[in-house]
Write an enzyme that holds these catalytic residues in place. Sequence first.
Site, PDB file in Angstrom:
ATOM      1  N   ALA A  26      18.493  -5.717   1.547  1.00  0.00           N
ATOM      2  CA  ALA A  26      19.239  -6.400   2.640  1.00  0.00           C
ATOM      3  C   ALA A  26      19.577  -5.740   3.675  1.00  0.00           C
ATOM      4  O   ALA A  26      20.399  -6.385   4.570  1.00  0.00           O
ATOM      5  CB  ALA A  26      20.499  -7.099   1.944  1.00  0.00           C
ATOM      6  N   SER A  27      19.092  -4.656   4.023  1.00  0.00           N
ATOM      7  CA  SER A  27      19.502  -3.784   5.040  1.00  0.00           C
ATOM      8  C   SER A  27      18.781  -4.235   6.714  1.00  0.00           C
ATOM      9  O   SER A  27      19.294  -3.774   7.520  1.00  0.00           O
ATOM     10  CB  SER A  27      19.420  -2.381   4.848  1.00  0.00           C
ATOM     11  OG  SER A  27      17.992  -2.064   4.937  1.00  0.00           O
ATOM     12  N   ARG A  28      17.763  -4.869   6.177  1.00  0.00           N
ATOM     13  CA  ARG A  28      16.992  -5.200   7.429  1.00  0.00           C
ATOM     14  C   ARG A  28      16.115  -6.478   7.105  1.00  0.00           C
ATOM     15  O   ARG A  28      15.984  -6.981   6.106  1.00  0.00           O
ATOM     16  CB  ARG A  28      16.143  -4.218   8.126  1.00  0.00           C
ATOM     17  CG  ARG A  28      15.127  -3.686   6.968  1.00  0.00           C
ATOM     18  CD  ARG A  28      14.008  -2.480   7.646  1.00  0.00           C
ATOM     19  NE  ARG A  28      13.274  -2.090   6.660  1.00  0.00           N
ATOM     20  CZ  ARG A  28      12.333  -1.251   7.048  1.00  0.00           C
ATOM     21  NH1 ARG A  28      12.329  -0.586   8.276  1.00  0.00           N
ATOM     22  NH2 ARG A  28      11.501  -0.804   6.208  1.00  0.00           N
ATOM     23  N   ASP A  76      18.103   1.903  -5.941  1.00  0.00           N
ATOM     24  CA  ASP A  76      16.749   1.994  -5.761  1.00  0.00           C
ATOM     25  C   ASP A  76      16.273   1.026  -6.915  1.00  0.00           C
ATOM     26  O   ASP A  76      16.466   1.219  -8.369  1.00  0.00           O
ATOM     27  CB  ASP A  76      15.957   3.450  -6.409  1.00  0.00           C
ATOM     28  CG  ASP A  76      14.461   3.312  -6.612  1.00  0.00           C
ATOM     29  OD1 ASP A  76      13.953   2.188  -6.352  1.00  0.00           O
ATOM     30  OD2 ASP A  76      13.796   4.262  -6.865  1.00  0.00           O
ATOM     31  N   VAL A  77      15.728  -0.182  -6.774  1.00  0.00           N
ATOM     32  CA  VAL A  77      15.534  -1.346  -7.558  1.00  0.00           C
ATOM     33  C   VAL A  77      14.452  -0.961  -8.555  1.00  0.00           C
ATOM     34  O   VAL A  77      14.392  -1.621  -9.678  1.00  0.00           O
ATOM     35  CB  VAL A  77      15.459  -2.650  -6.785  1.00  0.00           C
ATOM     36  CG1 VAL A  77      16.369  -3.149  -5.936  1.00  0.00           C
ATOM     37  CG2 VAL A  77      14.043  -2.505  -6.160  1.00  0.00           C
ATOM     38  N   ASN A 103      14.953  -9.576  -3.330  1.00  0.00           N
ATOM     39  CA  ASN A 103      14.294  -9.455  -1.990  1.00  0.00           C
ATOM     40  C   ASN A 103      13.435  -8.207  -1.966  1.00  0.00           C
ATOM     41  O   ASN A 103      12.280  -8.160  -1.100  1.00  0.00           O
ATOM     42  CB  ASN A 103      14.892  -9.772  -0.948  1.00  0.00           C
ATOM     43  CG  ASN A 103      14.336  -9.631   0.635  1.00  0.00           C
ATOM     44  OD1 ASN A 103      13.584 -10.033   0.983  1.00  0.00           O
ATOM     45  ND2 ASN A 103      14.880  -8.229   1.110  1.00  0.00           N
ATOM     46  N   TYR A 168       0.034  -5.831  -3.288  1.00  0.00           N
ATOM     47  CA  TYR A 168       0.913  -6.739  -2.958  1.00  0.00           C
ATOM     48  C   TYR A 168       0.975  -8.188  -3.685  1.00  0.00           C
ATOM     49  O   TYR A 168       1.905  -8.702  -4.063  1.00  0.00           O
ATOM     50  CB  TYR A 168       1.124  -6.817  -1.387  1.00  0.00           C
ATOM     51  CG  TYR A 168       2.250  -7.568  -0.764  1.00  0.00           C
ATOM     52  CD1 TYR A 168       3.463  -7.034  -0.796  1.00  0.00           C
ATOM     53  CD2 TYR A 168       2.048  -8.854  -0.363  1.00  0.00           C
ATOM     54  CE1 TYR A 168       4.691  -7.662  -0.099  1.00  0.00           C
ATOM     55  CE2 TYR A 168       3.196  -9.604   0.212  1.00  0.00           C
ATOM     56  CZ  TYR A 168       4.533  -8.885   0.081  1.00  0.00           C
ATOM     57  OH  TYR A 168       5.589  -9.741   0.468  1.00  0.00           O
ATOM     58  N   LYS A 172       3.277 -10.163  -6.333  1.00  0.00           N
ATOM     59  CA  LYS A 172       3.864 -11.370  -6.159  1.00  0.00           C
ATOM     60  C   LYS A 172       3.437 -12.235  -7.277  1.00  0.00           C
ATOM     61  O   LYS A 172       4.389 -13.153  -7.598  1.00  0.00           O
ATOM     62  CB  LYS A 172       3.694 -11.953  -4.713  1.00  0.00           C
ATOM     63  CG  LYS A 172       4.158 -10.905  -3.644  1.00  0.00           C
ATOM     64  CD  LYS A 172       5.826 -10.805  -3.719  1.00  0.00           C
ATOM     65  CE  LYS A 172       6.162  -9.896  -2.566  1.00  0.00           C
ATOM     66  NZ  LYS A 172       7.771  -9.779  -2.484  1.00  0.00           N
TER      67      LYS A 172
END
Length: 270
Positions: A26-28, A76-77, A103, A168, A172
């Site tokens: 959520a930092s950007r 780190d997720v 996210n 990617y 998803k």
Amino acid sequence: MPVSAGPRGAADQPSLAGRVALVTGASRGLGAAIALGLAARGAAVAVNYHASRARAEEVVRAIEDEGGKAVALPADVADPDACAELVAGTIANLGGLDVLVNNAGITKDSLIYQQEPADWLAVMRVNFGGVVNCTRAAMGTMLRQRSGSIVNISSVMGIRGWVGESPYAASKAAINAFTRCTAVEAARFGVRANAVLPGFAATDLVAGLTTKNGGRGILRQIPAKSFAGPEDVANVVAFLAGPGAAYMTGSLVTVDGGASAVLGVGAPLG
């Protein structure tokens, strides 16, 4: 880049007053927009970051400047233990956990024949592994309190194909399947799980695609003829997190300007 106070349309969404939300990555970009959007609706927000502490604290300040409550928490997720600490830190700092928005994500684009094993493994560890790790870490609290909303940020890439995007897209698609399974397992405990599938949004993650030739090649394939803004996705996330979506679980919600509704890439008749 300055951080805006929150996405347009926030006042029209259900209130999240008294709720605590954790937003990973959520930092950007999209994550920051989601954090700001949830805060604008009254939620206290844990702003997770991996490397960019300064940017995460900027998001926190933007929330606090609007009278909200937030905290920046590193993790780190891809690391299950770090996710457990992240959830514990959210509860310790903000008093609970009602909403989890998974996210955090990365991309390492390449053609399949040219891919390095380490690259697609890294994408799966962060994108899909992060969803699994944070969901497992949050599940105990949500099941015990018999309430909670999990919103996973997937992509239309998970239901469609694109050149150079196989790691990617596969990550998803895995998120989509995991979302449905989570919804089925958690429903009897009052916990919901849904996924948002953005199309081409104006964020750093897909800038290489949306800025090439001014994005004209892609825009021709989007019925709405525009890219999504981060706030467009954030509004849908906030809806799924709130009481207005109380009967929604296991849903995969596209936010793509109609792109996934198009058959092929040809010009319309007439």
